[in-house]
Scaffold this active site. Structure first.
Site, PDB file in Angstrom:
ATOM      1  N   ASN A  15       0.934  -1.239  -0.111  1.00  9.49           N
ATOM      2  CA  ASN A  15       0.007   0.017  -0.045  1.00  9.49           C
ATOM      3  C   ASN A  15       0.912   1.139   0.106  1.00  9.49           C
ATOM      4  O   ASN A  15       2.340   1.100   0.049  1.00  9.49           O
ATOM      5  CB  ASN A  15      -1.038  -0.026   1.164  1.00  9.49           C
ATOM      6  CG  ASN A  15      -0.157  -0.145   2.671  1.00  9.49           C
ATOM      7  OD1 ASN A  15       0.623   0.838   2.683  1.00  9.49           O
ATOM      8  ND2 ASN A  15      -0.513  -1.087   3.402  1.00  9.49           N
ATOM      9  N   ASP A  40      -4.104  -6.361   4.678  1.00 10.76           N
ATOM     10  CA  ASP A  40      -5.294  -7.044   5.291  1.00 10.76           C
ATOM     11  C   ASP A  40      -5.329  -8.550   4.755  1.00 10.76           C
ATOM     12  O   ASP A  40      -5.958  -9.355   5.245  1.00 10.76           O
ATOM     13  CB  ASP A  40      -6.608  -6.435   5.216  1.00 10.76           C
ATOM     14  CG  ASP A  40      -6.730  -5.187   5.960  1.00 10.76           C
ATOM     15  OD1 ASP A  40      -6.068  -5.265   7.145  1.00 10.76           O
ATOM     16  OD2 ASP A  40      -7.035  -4.156   5.579  1.00 10.76           O
ATOM     17  N   LYS A  70       8.935 -17.666 -10.185  1.00 10.33           N
ATOM     18  CA  LYS A  70       8.355 -16.310 -10.916  1.00 10.33           C
ATOM     19  C   LYS A  70       6.794 -17.007 -11.687  1.00 10.33           C
ATOM     20  O   LYS A  70       7.294 -17.724 -12.577  1.00 10.33           O
ATOM     21  CB  LYS A  70       9.236 -15.574 -11.620  1.00 10.33           C
ATOM     22  CG  LYS A  70       8.367 -14.161 -12.167  1.00 10.33           C
ATOM     23  CD  LYS A  70       9.461 -13.610 -13.067  1.00 10.33           C
ATOM     24  CE  LYS A  70       8.904 -12.406 -13.976  1.00 10.33           C
ATOM     25  NZ  LYS A  70       9.673 -11.890 -14.860  1.00 10.33           N
ATOM     26  N   PHE A  83      -4.517   2.961  14.928  1.00  3.11           N
ATOM     27  CA  PHE A  83      -4.862   3.987  13.853  1.00  3.11           C
ATOM     28  C   PHE A  83      -6.058   3.494  12.945  1.00  3.11           C
ATOM     29  O   PHE A  83      -6.378   2.379  13.049  1.00  3.11           O
ATOM     30  CB  PHE A  83      -3.701   4.259  13.033  1.00  3.11           C
ATOM     31  CG  PHE A  83      -2.727   5.445  13.295  1.00  3.11           C
ATOM     32  CD1 PHE A  83      -1.783   5.266  14.516  1.00  3.11           C
ATOM     33  CD2 PHE A  83      -2.510   6.570  12.610  1.00  3.11           C
ATOM     34  CE1 PHE A  83      -1.119   6.336  14.861  1.00  3.11           C
ATOM     35  CE2 PHE A  83      -1.800   7.750  12.933  1.00  3.11           C
ATOM     36  CZ  PHE A  83      -1.014   7.570  14.295  1.00  3.11           C
ATOM     37  N   LYS A  93     -13.437   0.936  15.541  1.00  4.59           N
ATOM     38  CA  LYS A  93     -12.153   0.188  15.586  1.00  4.59           C
ATOM     39  C   LYS A  93     -11.813   0.129  17.118  1.00  4.59           C
ATOM     40  O   LYS A  93     -11.376  -0.716  17.686  1.00  4.59           O
ATOM     41  CB  LYS A  93     -11.264   0.736  14.489  1.00  4.59           C
ATOM     42  CG  LYS A  93     -11.354   0.046  13.420  1.00  4.59           C
ATOM     43  CD  LYS A  93     -10.373   0.675  12.354  1.00  4.59           C
ATOM     44  CE  LYS A  93     -10.693   0.075  10.932  1.00  4.59           C
ATOM     45  NZ  LYS A  93     -10.148   0.478   9.680  1.00  4.59           N
ATOM     46  N   LYS A 153     -11.420  -3.424  18.747  1.00  2.00           N
ATOM     47  CA  LYS A 153      -9.938  -3.913  19.091  1.00  2.00           C
ATOM     48  C   LYS A 153      -9.509  -3.610  20.273  1.00  2.00           C
ATOM     49  O   LYS A 153      -8.242  -3.627  20.547  1.00  2.00           O
ATOM     50  CB  LYS A 153      -8.969  -3.381  17.897  1.00  2.00           C
ATOM     51  CG  LYS A 153      -9.636  -3.671  16.305  1.00  2.00           C
ATOM     52  CD  LYS A 153      -8.350  -3.658  15.311  1.00  2.00           C
ATOM     53  CE  LYS A 153      -8.951  -3.594  13.908  1.00  2.00           C
ATOM     54  NZ  LYS A 153      -7.804  -3.950  12.913  1.00  2.00           N
TER      55      LYS A 153
HETATM   56  O1  PMT Z   1       2.934   6.058   6.607  1.00  2.00           O
HETATM   57  P1  PMT Z   1       2.567   7.413   5.927  1.00  2.00           P
HETATM   58  O2  PMT Z   1       2.562   7.672   4.516  1.00  2.00           O
HETATM   59  O3  PMT Z   1       2.790   8.567   6.848  1.00  2.00           O
HETATM   60  O4  PMT Z   1       0.910   7.388   6.116  1.00  2.00           O
HETATM   61  C1  PMT Z   1       0.223   7.296   7.381  1.00  2.00           C
HETATM   62  C2  PMT Z   1      -0.790   6.241   7.624  1.00  2.00           C
HETATM   63  C3  PMT Z   1      -2.146   6.748   6.621  1.00  2.00           C
HETATM   64  C4  PMT Z   1      -0.376   4.950   6.936  1.00  2.00           C
HETATM   65  C5  PMT Z   1      -1.249   6.265   9.112  1.00  2.00           C
HETATM   66  O5  PMT Z   1      -1.463   7.462   9.586  1.00  2.00           O
HETATM   67  C6  PMT Z   1      -2.037   5.276   9.431  1.00  2.00           C
HETATM   68  O6  PMT Z   1      -3.533   5.584   9.434  1.00  2.00           O
HETATM   69  N1  PMT Z   1      -2.062   4.032   9.729  1.00  2.00           N
HETATM   70  C7  PMT Z   1      -3.079   2.932   9.914  1.00  2.00           C
HETATM   71  C8  PMT Z   1      -3.121   2.347   8.425  1.00  2.00           C
HETATM   72  C9  PMT Z   1      -4.213   1.214   8.592  1.00  2.00           C
HETATM   73  O7  PMT Z   1      -3.796   0.001   8.174  1.00  2.00           O
HETATM   74  O8  PMT Z   1      -5.510   1.450   8.892  1.00  2.00           O
HETATM   75  P2  PMT Z   1      -6.582   0.182   9.220  1.00  2.00           P
HETATM   76  O9  PMT Z   1      -7.944   1.233   9.638  1.00  2.00           O
HETATM   77  O10 PMT Z   1      -6.638  -0.437   7.886  1.00  2.00           O
HETATM   78  O11 PMT Z   1      -6.254  -0.291  10.453  1.00  2.00           O
HETATM   79  C10 PMT Z   1      -6.611   0.019  11.670  1.00  2.00           C
HETATM   80  C11 PMT Z   1      -5.626  -0.427  12.684  1.00  2.00           C
HETATM   81  O12 PMT Z   1      -5.368  -2.004  12.695  1.00  2.00           O
HETATM   82  C12 PMT Z   1      -4.092   0.060  12.516  1.00  2.00           C
HETATM   83  O13 PMT Z   1      -3.584   0.417  13.810  1.00  2.00           O
HETATM   84  C13 PMT Z   1      -3.315  -0.925  11.863  1.00  2.00           C
HETATM   85  O14 PMT Z   1      -1.763  -0.680  12.153  1.00  2.00           O
HETATM   86  C14 PMT Z   1      -3.811  -2.052  12.652  1.00  2.00           C
HETATM   87  N2  PMT Z   1      -3.891  -3.437  11.731  1.00  2.00           N
HETATM   88  C15 PMT Z   1      -4.364  -3.420  10.703  1.00  2.00           C
HETATM   89  C16 PMT Z   1      -4.629  -4.790   9.975  1.00  2.00           C
HETATM   90  C17 PMT Z   1      -3.896  -5.900  10.340  1.00  2.00           C
HETATM   91  N3  PMT Z   1      -3.965  -7.196   9.926  1.00  2.00           N
HETATM   92  N4  PMT Z   1      -3.200  -5.604  11.687  1.00  2.00           N
HETATM   93  C18 PMT Z   1      -3.296  -4.452  12.331  1.00  2.00           C
HETATM   94  O15 PMT Z   1      -2.515  -4.278  13.377  1.00  2.00           O
END
Ligand code: PMT
Length: 400
Positions: A203, A272, A282, A316, A330, A334
């Protein structure tokens, strides 16, 4: 503010005159202290004219034998620019054989160093070891820029711009050390999920948000473990970097380092979905359509929420719509103490990749806090302000 400007003996000493002028223009009182070597590059008269004060140079040519102590006590911040390799070595080891180095030992306020030297000298193990000592001591470092150096070589070693140094001085003057004794675990960047040996799903995360959090925590005195997916950023000084690639690797490292952490912040954009069985070879191009069957990756944040012991958990939420609603969902699903919500994609130029962000802090108890657009570094500091308040409130509630 009363600022001491130490000038070391390097070709960049002339740029410190511009820094002195800028600091004066910003309303600071500037007292310049030059090493003997610095005087070989720029005359003290230049600095005296710019600051309206006599420049301090020779330890033994001043009125009182304890003048360095008095000068140290009268000033609020010490900045050394350029900090040469020799000066940094002396500071790291506490050698004090001139006015500037004795003054440094007598000075108890914040210190900012702006190194400048030849690229090989900068990269030498001795210089880097001295730098690590000075960072550990809590001094602010204004990283040298990269480019063509006076020695004819190209690379890092050029004194940072006066504006960058002045901004670091401003930050250091207001720097709190309120995370001293805390261990903070931060995840940053994207994960890459391989499809075959040469392709992957990922991503747009650049790591900037997570790295800003790591830098802010380290500057506030925390011990920081930064678990990062692949990014093109240098790790902040004084931070322990653990490089990972996939969500599974990130999970493993998070769980391994978790017992040491008091605060966990999950800024990483974890993929995800992944391909469970990655082909060894490959995948050949064919005319036929290809479809992928992907499995979910481990949800690290959810697992942390289920474990939830003594550590404070901040997640986040990157959303394209209904930010507050989705971020709160979330937080609850979580089991986080706080979720930092940011709008990404679509018309938003913030969130991914940008140097700035605009976020809303969703708290388990209490009103949502909107943080207007600001640099990711400034947002990081505001997040830690709220994390600390949360920590205090939790302690008060638990009676500890
Ligand atoms: O890196 P930059 O370019 O500075 O951009 C910053 C950002 C946009 C990446 C950052 O500010 C941000 O939002 N990070 C979380 C991105 C994300 O994956 O969000 P989500 O809403 O999909 O996930 C929610 C939370 O679950 C996040 O804390 C993520 O780390 C966590 N997660 C998600 C999926 C997974 N399999 N395991 C996780 O721990």
């Amino acid at each position: 503010m009363k600022v001491l400007l130490g000038v070391g003996g390097g070709i960049a000493a002339y740029k410190s005159a511009e820094l002195a002028r800028l600091l004066m223009q910003q309303g600071h009182e500037v007292q310049v202290v030059m090493t003997r070597a610095a005087e070989e590059f720029v005359g003290p008269l230049t600095f005296a004219a710019l600051t309206g004060r006599k420049v301090l140079t020779n330890l033994f040519a001043i009125e009182s034998a304890i003048e360095h102590i008095a000068v140290a006590q009268e000033h609020e911040l010490l900045v050394i620019a350029p900090a040469t390799a020799d000066l940094m070595a002396k500071l790291a080891h506490g050698l004090a054989d001139d006015f500037l180095t004795t003054l440094y030992l007598a000075f108890t306020g914040p210190v900012v160093l702006a190194p400048a030297m030849n690229v090989n000298m900068w990269q030498h193990a001795a210089t880097q070891a001295n730098l690590a000592t000075l960072v550990k001591r809590g001094h602010g470092i204004v990283e040298p820029g990269s480019g063509y150096l006076a020695c004819g070589m190209t690379g890092p070693g050029r004194l940072a711009d006066p504006e960058t140094i002045a901004a670091a001085i401003e930050r250091a003057a207001h720097q709190r050390r309120d995370l001293e004794g805390e261990a903070v675990l931060i995840t940053a960047g994207p994960t890459q999920e391989p499809l075959d040996p040469v392709r992957y799903i990922s991503n747009r995360s650049s790591g900037k948000m997570g790295y800003a959090l790591a830098e802010a925590a380290a500057a506030r005195g925390a011990q920081v473990i930064l678990i990062s997916g692949p990014v093109h950023l240098p790790p902040p000084r004084g931070v322990e970097l653990v490089a990972v690639r996939t969500a599974a690797e990130m999970r493993e490292q998070v769980m391994q380092h978790l017992p040491a952490a008091g605060i966990v912040i999950k800024a990483a954009a974890v993929a995800d979905f992944h391909l469970s069985k990655v082909p060894d070879q490959k995948v050949k191009k064919t005319a036929a359509r290809v479809s992928l069957e992907l499995d979910p990756t481990p949800d690290i944040l959810a697992e942390l929420g289920r474990k939830k012991g003594d550590f404070l958990l901040v997640g986040f939420a990157a959303e394209t719509q209904n930010l507050q609603q989705e971020a709160r969902r979330k937080l609850e699903s979580k089991n986080c103490d706080m979720v930092v919500g940011n709008l990404v994609g679509g018309s938003s130029d913030l969130g991914f990749e940008s140097d700035e962000n605009e976020v809303v802090l969703i708290l388990r108890a209490g009103k949502d806090i909107s943080l207007p657009r600001a640099s990711k570094r400034a947002i990081a500091d505001r997040i830690f302000d709220e994390v600390l308040k949360l920590r205090l409130a939790l302690h008060a509630a638990n009676g500890s």
